[in-house]
Design a protein around this motif. Structure first.
Motif, PDB file in Angstrom:
ATOM      1  N   VAL A  91       0.832  -1.209   0.000  1.00  0.00           N
ATOM      2  CA  VAL A  91       0.000   0.000   0.000  1.00  0.00           C
ATOM      3  C   VAL A  91       0.870   1.266   0.000  1.00  0.00           C
ATOM      4  CG1 VAL A  91      -1.991  -1.141   1.079  1.00  0.00           C
ATOM      5  CG2 VAL A  91      -0.304   0.029   2.529  1.00  0.00           C
ATOM      6  N   GLY A  92       2.165   1.081  -0.225  1.00  0.00           N
ATOM      7  CA  GLY A  92       3.069   2.216  -0.417  1.00  0.00           C
ATOM      8  C   GLY A  92       3.433   2.942   0.864  1.00  0.00           C
ATOM      9  N   GLY A 107      -5.462   9.850   3.590  1.00  0.00           N
ATOM     10  CA  GLY A 107      -5.232   8.803   2.581  1.00  0.00           C
ATOM     11  C   GLY A 107      -4.278   7.740   3.089  1.00  0.00           C
ATOM     12  N   GLN A 108      -3.262   8.183   3.828  1.00  0.00           N
ATOM     13  CA  GLN A 108      -2.316   7.220   4.400  1.00  0.00           C
ATOM     14  C   GLN A 108      -2.988   6.385   5.478  1.00  0.00           C
ATOM     15  OE1 GLN A 108       0.662  10.086   5.528  1.00  0.00           O
ATOM     16  NE2 GLN A 108       1.919   9.672   3.725  1.00  0.00           N
ATOM     17  N   LYS A 109      -3.811   7.034   6.308  1.00  0.00           N
ATOM     18  CA  LYS A 109      -4.538   6.288   7.351  1.00  0.00           C
ATOM     19  C   LYS A 109      -5.414   5.208   6.727  1.00  0.00           C
ATOM     20  CE  LYS A 109      -4.905  10.010  10.703  1.00  0.00           C
ATOM     21  NZ  LYS A 109      -5.748  11.076  11.201  1.00  0.00           N
ATOM     22  N   GLN A 110      -6.099   5.579   5.654  1.00  0.00           N
ATOM     23  CA  GLN A 110      -6.999   4.604   5.040  1.00  0.00           C
ATOM     24  C   GLN A 110      -6.217   3.456   4.409  1.00  0.00           C
ATOM     25  OE1 GLN A 110      -9.624   3.423   5.665  1.00  0.00           O
ATOM     26  NE2 GLN A 110     -11.314   4.440   4.601  1.00  0.00           N
ATOM     27  N   ARG A 111      -5.041   3.743   3.878  1.00  0.00           N
ATOM     28  CA  ARG A 111      -4.221   2.651   3.337  1.00  0.00           C
ATOM     29  C   ARG A 111      -3.712   1.749   4.456  1.00  0.00           C
ATOM     30  NH1 ARG A 111       0.250   5.099   0.099  1.00  0.00           N
ATOM     31  NH2 ARG A 111      -0.331   7.129   0.930  1.00  0.00           N
ATOM     32  N   VAL A 112      -3.423   2.331   5.624  1.00  0.00           N
ATOM     33  CA  VAL A 112      -3.065   1.498   6.781  1.00  0.00           C
ATOM     34  C   VAL A 112      -4.261   0.622   7.168  1.00  0.00           C
ATOM     35  CG1 VAL A 112      -2.432   1.492   9.233  1.00  0.00           C
ATOM     36  CG2 VAL A 112      -1.341   3.114   7.670  1.00  0.00           C
ATOM     37  N   ALA A 113      -5.457   1.209   7.141  1.00  0.00           N
ATOM     38  CA  ALA A 113      -6.657   0.440   7.507  1.00  0.00           C
ATOM     39  C   ALA A 113      -6.849  -0.742   6.552  1.00  0.00           C
ATOM     40  CB  ALA A 113      -7.887   1.345   7.499  1.00  0.00           C
ATOM     41  N   ILE A 114      -6.570  -0.521   5.279  1.00  0.00           N
ATOM     42  CA  ILE A 114      -6.677  -1.616   4.299  1.00  0.00           C
ATOM     43  C   ILE A 114      -5.637  -2.695   4.612  1.00  0.00           C
ATOM     44  CG2 ILE A 114      -6.360  -2.223   1.862  1.00  0.00           C
ATOM     45  CD1 ILE A 114      -7.505   0.587   1.175  1.00  0.00           C
ATOM     46  N   ALA A 115      -4.388  -2.265   4.843  1.00  0.00           N
ATOM     47  CA  ALA A 115      -3.326  -3.231   5.152  1.00  0.00           C
ATOM     48  C   ALA A 115      -3.635  -3.979   6.445  1.00  0.00           C
ATOM     49  CB  ALA A 115      -1.984  -2.509   5.253  1.00  0.00           C
ATOM     50  N   ARG A 155      -5.300  -2.454  -6.995  1.00  0.00           N
ATOM     51  CA  ARG A 155      -4.256  -3.465  -6.950  1.00  0.00           C
ATOM     52  C   ARG A 155      -4.778  -4.766  -6.327  1.00  0.00           C
ATOM     53  NH1 ARG A 155       2.000  -2.832  -4.951  1.00  0.00           N
ATOM     54  NH2 ARG A 155       2.433  -5.055  -5.050  1.00  0.00           N
ATOM     55  N   LEU A 156      -5.558  -4.605  -5.279  1.00  0.00           N
ATOM     56  CA  LEU A 156      -6.152  -5.765  -4.612  1.00  0.00           C
ATOM     57  C   LEU A 156      -7.088  -6.513  -5.574  1.00  0.00           C
ATOM     58  CD1 LEU A 156      -5.864  -6.737  -1.729  1.00  0.00           C
ATOM     59  CD2 LEU A 156      -7.815  -5.298  -1.106  1.00  0.00           C
ATOM     60  N   ALA A 157      -7.862  -5.753  -6.329  1.00  0.00           N
ATOM     61  CA  ALA A 157      -8.764  -6.364  -7.315  1.00  0.00           C
ATOM     62  C   ALA A 157      -7.972  -7.120  -8.377  1.00  0.00           C
ATOM     63  CB  ALA A 157      -9.634  -5.283  -7.954  1.00  0.00           C
ATOM     64  N   GLN A 158      -6.860  -6.538  -8.787  1.00  0.00           N
ATOM     65  CA  GLN A 158      -6.028  -7.199  -9.807  1.00  0.00           C
ATOM     66  C   GLN A 158      -5.442  -8.505  -9.286  1.00  0.00           C
ATOM     67  OE1 GLN A 158      -3.450  -3.897 -10.601  1.00  0.00           O
ATOM     68  NE2 GLN A 158      -4.768  -3.075 -12.220  1.00  0.00           N
ATOM     69  N   GLU A 159      -5.280  -8.578  -7.963  1.00  0.00           N
ATOM     70  CA  GLU A 159      -4.780  -9.817  -7.346  1.00  0.00           C
ATOM     71  C   GLU A 159      -5.930 -10.797  -7.065  1.00  0.00           C
ATOM     72  OE1 GLU A 159      -2.568  -8.500  -3.937  1.00  0.00           O
ATOM     73  OE2 GLU A 159      -0.951  -7.687  -5.173  1.00  0.00           O
ATOM     74  N   HIS A 160      -7.108 -10.469  -7.584  1.00  0.00           N
ATOM     75  CA  HIS A 160      -8.282 -11.346  -7.523  1.00  0.00           C
ATOM     76  C   HIS A 160      -8.850 -11.529  -6.129  1.00  0.00           C
ATOM     77  CE1 HIS A 160      -7.489 -12.030 -11.684  1.00  0.00           C
ATOM     78  NE2 HIS A 160      -6.272 -12.457 -11.406  1.00  0.00           N
ATOM     79  N   MET A 161      -8.700 -10.511  -5.295  1.00  0.00           N
ATOM     80  CA  MET A 161      -9.417 -10.530  -4.021  1.00  0.00           C
ATOM     81  C   MET A 161     -10.910 -10.410  -4.315  1.00  0.00           C
ATOM     82  SD  MET A 161      -9.573 -10.572  -0.710  1.00  0.00           S
ATOM     83  CE  MET A 161      -7.967 -10.243   0.018  1.00  0.00           C
TER      84      MET A 161
END
Ligand code: ADP
Ligand code: MG
Length: 253
Positions: free
Chosen positions: A137-138, A153-161, A194-200
């Motif tokens: 998530v960079g 935006g960074q917080k939300q990427r942490v939440a995803i990770a 990116r997650l979608a591309q990994e077929h989640m």
């Protein structure tokens, strides 16, 4: 295989019927976007799937395991035994509009908290995985920072990770970019793409029509507690059949 199989889901708050018998089947690797006006029951439906709300009637099966089933004809709902229900719901990660990070924990600690305490994973096993997720998530360089130092935006990427650190089979997103300044939505959508591309397998409630059009395999339009219309993005956005869908989409443009 179907990762989510929901039939006839009904949910009331007091006497207000918010979800009116929704059925939805999501295949493994499918990305489903749910759009619709505010108050149409999108969040409530999503929350029913992972038992953040209990249903009043219907049937929910997650990756082949029955979470809830109502007996007919009276409709009384039976949930799986508590330990089973928890195990089933852990297969779903969820990301909310508000990030809900633990403020007193660093980014890395936010990621490893649930795997350590809920799953009993060993620290030496989860730390490398958490670091890899942060890279994805960079945010590898934010490993030891506290959430207060991060942008939305960074917080939300942490939440995803953090959700991914539990190794879910399914990810549920409830308007993950709605609380963000417009210039920060792109980085979050990129992580989701990116997650979608990994077929989640993903269900994404969103107002980001461009994202839905580009990333989703199927778009569902909900209004007033019901699925009004659904289809591939090109069909639903390009030639909506129902007047309510047409009106909603016109307002969104
Ligand atoms: P959406 O996500 O599409 O905006 P919601 O699922 O949040 O819609 O809400 C649908 C309806 O249910 C709204 O009228 C909302 O006020 C009501 N609602 C949601 N959660 C609760 C709750 N916990 N108690 C009472 N009413 C609720
Ligand atoms: Mg909502």
């Amino acid at each position: 295989m179907n990762m989510i199989h929901a039939i006839g889901i009904q949910k009331k708050f007091n006497h207000l019927e918010v979800v009116k018998g929704i059925s939805l089947t999501v295949a493994q690797g499918e990305v489903v976007a749910i759009i619709g006006p505010s108050g149409s029951g999108k969040s409530t439906f999503l929350r029913c799937l992972n038992r953040l709300e209990t249903i009043d009637r219907g049937f929910i099966e997650i990756a082949g395991d029955v979470l809830a089933a109502s007996d007919e004809p009276d409709g009384k709902v039976r949930y799986a035994a508590e330990a089973d229900a928890r195990r089933i719901c852990r297969r779903m990660g969820m990301v909310f509009q508000q990030f809900n990070l633990f403020p007193h924990l660093t980014v890395l600690e936010n990621l490893i908290e649930a795997p350590l305490t809920v799953k009993g994973v060993r620290r030496e096993d989860i730390v490398p995985q958490a670091e890899e997720l942060l890279g994805k998530v960079g945010l590898a360089d934010k490993r030891d920072v506290y959430p207060s130092r991060l942008s939305g935006g960074q917080k939300q990427r942490v939440a995803i990770a953090r959700a991914l650190a539990m190794n879910p089979d399914i990810m549920l997103f409830d308007e993950p970019t709605s609380a963000l300044d417009p210039e920060l939505t792109g980085e979050v959508l990129k992580a989701m793409r990116r997650l979608a591309q990994e077929h989640m397998t993903m269900i994404v409630v969103t107002h980001e029509m461009a994202f839905a059009r580009e990333v989703a395999n199927r778009v569902i339009f909900m209004d007033n507690g019901e699925i009004v219309e659904q289809g591939p993005p090109a069909a639903l956005f390009g030639a909506p059949a129902q007047p309510r869908t047409q009106t909603f989409l016109q307002r969104m443009l």
